[in-house]
Design a protein around this motif. Structure first.
Motif, PDB file in Angstrom:
ATOM      1  N   ALA A  62       0.819  -1.214   0.000  1.00  0.00           N
ATOM      2  CA  ALA A  62       0.000   0.000   0.000  1.00  0.00           C
ATOM      3  C   ALA A  62       0.852   1.264   0.000  1.00  0.00           C
ATOM      4  O   ALA A  62       0.332   2.350  -0.238  1.00  0.00           O
ATOM      5  CB  ALA A  62      -0.928   0.000   1.211  1.00  0.00           C
ATOM      6  N   GLY A  63       2.131   1.146   0.266  1.00  0.00           N
ATOM      7  CA  GLY A  63       3.020   2.302   0.332  1.00  0.00           C
ATOM      8  C   GLY A  63       3.789   2.278   1.638  1.00  0.00           C
ATOM      9  O   GLY A  63       3.655   1.355   2.437  1.00  0.00           O
ATOM     10  N   GLU A  80      -0.287   4.510  -5.868  1.00  0.00           N
ATOM     11  CA  GLU A  80      -1.516   4.701  -6.648  1.00  0.00           C
ATOM     12  C   GLU A  80      -1.891   3.484  -7.481  1.00  0.00           C
ATOM     13  O   GLU A  80      -3.072   3.213  -7.656  1.00  0.00           O
ATOM     14  CB  GLU A  80      -1.417   5.953  -7.515  1.00  0.00           C
ATOM     15  N   GLN A  81      -0.924   2.767  -7.997  1.00  0.00           N
ATOM     16  CA  GLN A  81      -1.254   1.551  -8.774  1.00  0.00           C
ATOM     17  C   GLN A  81      -1.943   0.541  -7.867  1.00  0.00           C
ATOM     18  O   GLN A  81      -2.927  -0.082  -8.257  1.00  0.00           O
ATOM     19  CB  GLN A  81       0.002   0.963  -9.412  1.00  0.00           C
ATOM     20  N   TRP A  82      -1.414   0.355  -6.676  1.00  0.00           N
ATOM     21  CA  TRP A  82      -2.042  -0.557  -5.723  1.00  0.00           C
ATOM     22  C   TRP A  82      -3.434  -0.042  -5.356  1.00  0.00           C
ATOM     23  O   TRP A  82      -4.405  -0.798  -5.330  1.00  0.00           O
ATOM     24  CB  TRP A  82      -1.183  -0.690  -4.463  1.00  0.00           C
ATOM     25  N   LEU A  83      -3.537   1.255  -5.061  1.00  0.00           N
ATOM     26  CA  LEU A  83      -4.795   1.841  -4.612  1.00  0.00           C
ATOM     27  C   LEU A  83      -5.896   1.667  -5.645  1.00  0.00           C
ATOM     28  O   LEU A  83      -7.038   1.348  -5.302  1.00  0.00           O
ATOM     29  CB  LEU A  83      -4.592   3.323  -4.285  1.00  0.00           C
ATOM     30  N   LYS A  84      -5.577   1.863  -6.911  1.00  0.00           N
ATOM     31  CA  LYS A  84      -6.583   1.717  -7.978  1.00  0.00           C
ATOM     32  C   LYS A  84      -7.164   0.308  -8.013  1.00  0.00           C
ATOM     33  O   LYS A  84      -8.330   0.132  -8.349  1.00  0.00           O
ATOM     34  CB  LYS A  84      -5.966   2.048  -9.337  1.00  0.00           C
ATOM     35  N   GLN A  85      -6.353  -0.685  -7.675  1.00  0.00           N
ATOM     36  CA  GLN A  85      -6.785  -2.081  -7.772  1.00  0.00           C
ATOM     37  C   GLN A  85      -7.247  -2.664  -6.440  1.00  0.00           C
ATOM     38  O   GLN A  85      -7.780  -3.769  -6.407  1.00  0.00           O
ATOM     39  CB  GLN A  85      -5.651  -2.924  -8.342  1.00  0.00           C
ATOM     40  N   ALA A  86      -7.064  -1.947  -5.362  1.00  0.00           N
ATOM     41  CA  ALA A  86      -7.418  -2.446  -4.023  1.00  0.00           C
ATOM     42  C   ALA A  86      -8.935  -2.527  -3.874  1.00  0.00           C
ATOM     43  O   ALA A  86      -9.684  -1.822  -4.550  1.00  0.00           O
ATOM     44  CB  ALA A  86      -6.830  -1.527  -2.956  1.00  0.00           C
ATOM     45  N   ASN A  87      -9.370  -3.381  -2.941  1.00  0.00           N
ATOM     46  CA  ASN A  87     -10.806  -3.441  -2.666  1.00  0.00           C
ATOM     47  C   ASN A  87     -11.225  -2.183  -1.899  1.00  0.00           C
ATOM     48  O   ASN A  87     -10.399  -1.407  -1.426  1.00  0.00           O
ATOM     49  CB  ASN A  87     -11.182  -4.733  -1.929  1.00  0.00           C
ATOM     50  N   ALA A  88     -12.536  -1.984  -1.781  1.00  0.00           N
ATOM     51  CA  ALA A  88     -13.068  -0.752  -1.181  1.00  0.00           C
ATOM     52  C   ALA A  88     -12.601  -0.562   0.262  1.00  0.00           C
ATOM     53  O   ALA A  88     -12.331   0.565   0.683  1.00  0.00           O
ATOM     54  CB  ALA A  88     -14.590  -0.750  -1.253  1.00  0.00           C
ATOM     55  N   SER A  94      -9.572  10.876  -9.079  1.00  0.00           N
ATOM     56  CA  SER A  94      -9.333  10.115 -10.304  1.00  0.00           C
ATOM     57  C   SER A  94      -8.750   8.732 -10.015  1.00  0.00           C
ATOM     58  O   SER A  94      -8.415   7.999 -10.942  1.00  0.00           O
ATOM     59  CB  SER A  94      -8.384  10.891 -11.223  1.00  0.00           C
ATOM     60  N   VAL A  95      -8.660   8.386  -8.725  1.00  0.00           N
ATOM     61  CA  VAL A  95      -8.005   7.123  -8.361  1.00  0.00           C
ATOM     62  C   VAL A  95      -8.988   6.093  -7.811  1.00  0.00           C
ATOM     63  O   VAL A  95      -8.901   4.909  -8.127  1.00  0.00           O
ATOM     64  CB  VAL A  95      -6.879   7.380  -7.333  1.00  0.00           C
ATOM     65  N   VAL A  96      -9.922   6.532  -6.986  1.00  0.00           N
ATOM     66  CA  VAL A  96     -10.872   5.600  -6.364  1.00  0.00           C
ATOM     67  C   VAL A  96     -12.303   5.962  -6.763  1.00  0.00           C
ATOM     68  O   VAL A  96     -12.582   7.108  -7.127  1.00  0.00           O
ATOM     69  CB  VAL A  96     -10.745   5.580  -4.821  1.00  0.00           C
ATOM     70  N   PRO A  97     -13.217   5.003  -6.667  1.00  0.00           N
ATOM     71  CA  PRO A  97     -14.619   5.286  -7.025  1.00  0.00           C
ATOM     72  C   PRO A  97     -15.236   6.366  -6.137  1.00  0.00           C
ATOM     73  O   PRO A  97     -14.894   6.507  -4.961  1.00  0.00           O
ATOM     74  CB  PRO A  97     -15.317   3.940  -6.803  1.00  0.00           C
TER      75      PRO A  97
END
Length: 122
Positions: free
Chosen positions: A19-20, A31-39, A90-93
Motif C-alpha cells: 500500500a506504500g 496509486e497503482q495498488w490503490l486503484k486495484q485495491a478493494n473498497a 481520479s483514483v478511487v470510485p
C-alpha cells in the motif's frame, strides 16, 4: 463514534506493505495498488493519508479571545471533501470517496487544519 468506527464497524483494516510506506510521517499510497485495491483497503488508505496530513482544528488552531472563532493560518481551513477529491478523485470510485468524506464530516466537520510535521512525527 470515531471515523474508524464509522468506516469499519467490525474493527480497523490493516494495510498491506504494498500500500506504500506505512511508517512515513506523511503517508502517500501507491496509486497503482490503490486503484486495484478493494473498497475496504481504499477507505483505509484514504483515511491514513488524511490523518497524516490534516488534523482536527479544535486541537491545532488558536481561538479568538471569545473562544468561538478559529484564528486560521495561511491556506486554512482545509476542506475535507475538496482535499480528498483533489487527491483521490481520479483514483478511487466516488462511492468510496463519499463514505470517507461522510465519516470525516460527521466526526469533526468539513474544516480541518494542516498537520505540522513536528506533530506528525517527522
Amino acid at each position: 463514534m470515531s471515523v474508524t468506527d464509522r468506516l469499519w464497524p467490525n474493527g480497523p483494516v490493516d494495510l498491506p506493505p504494498e500500500a506504500g510506506n506505512l511508517t512515513a510521517s506523511r503517508y502517500e499510497p501507491d496509486e497503482q495498488w490503490l486503484k486495484q485495491a478493494n473498497a475496504e483497503f481504499q477507505k483505509a488508505a484514504l483515511w491514513r493519508w488524511f490523518a497524516t496530513h490534516l488534523e482536527d482544528p479544535r486541537d491545532a488552531v488558536p481561538h479568538s479571545e471569545q473562544g468561538d472563532d478559529y484564528l486560521w493560518g495561511d491556506g486554512e481551513p482545509v476542506l475535507a471533501d475538496r482535499a480528498l477529491n483533489e487527491r483521490f478523485g481520479s483514483v478511487v470510485p466516488k462511492e468510496v470517496l463519499g463514505e470517507v468524506v461522510s465519516a470525516i464530516r460527521h466526526e469533526v466537520g468539513n474544516e480541518w487544519a494542516h498537520k505540522r510535521l513536528d506533530k506528525a512525527g517527522g
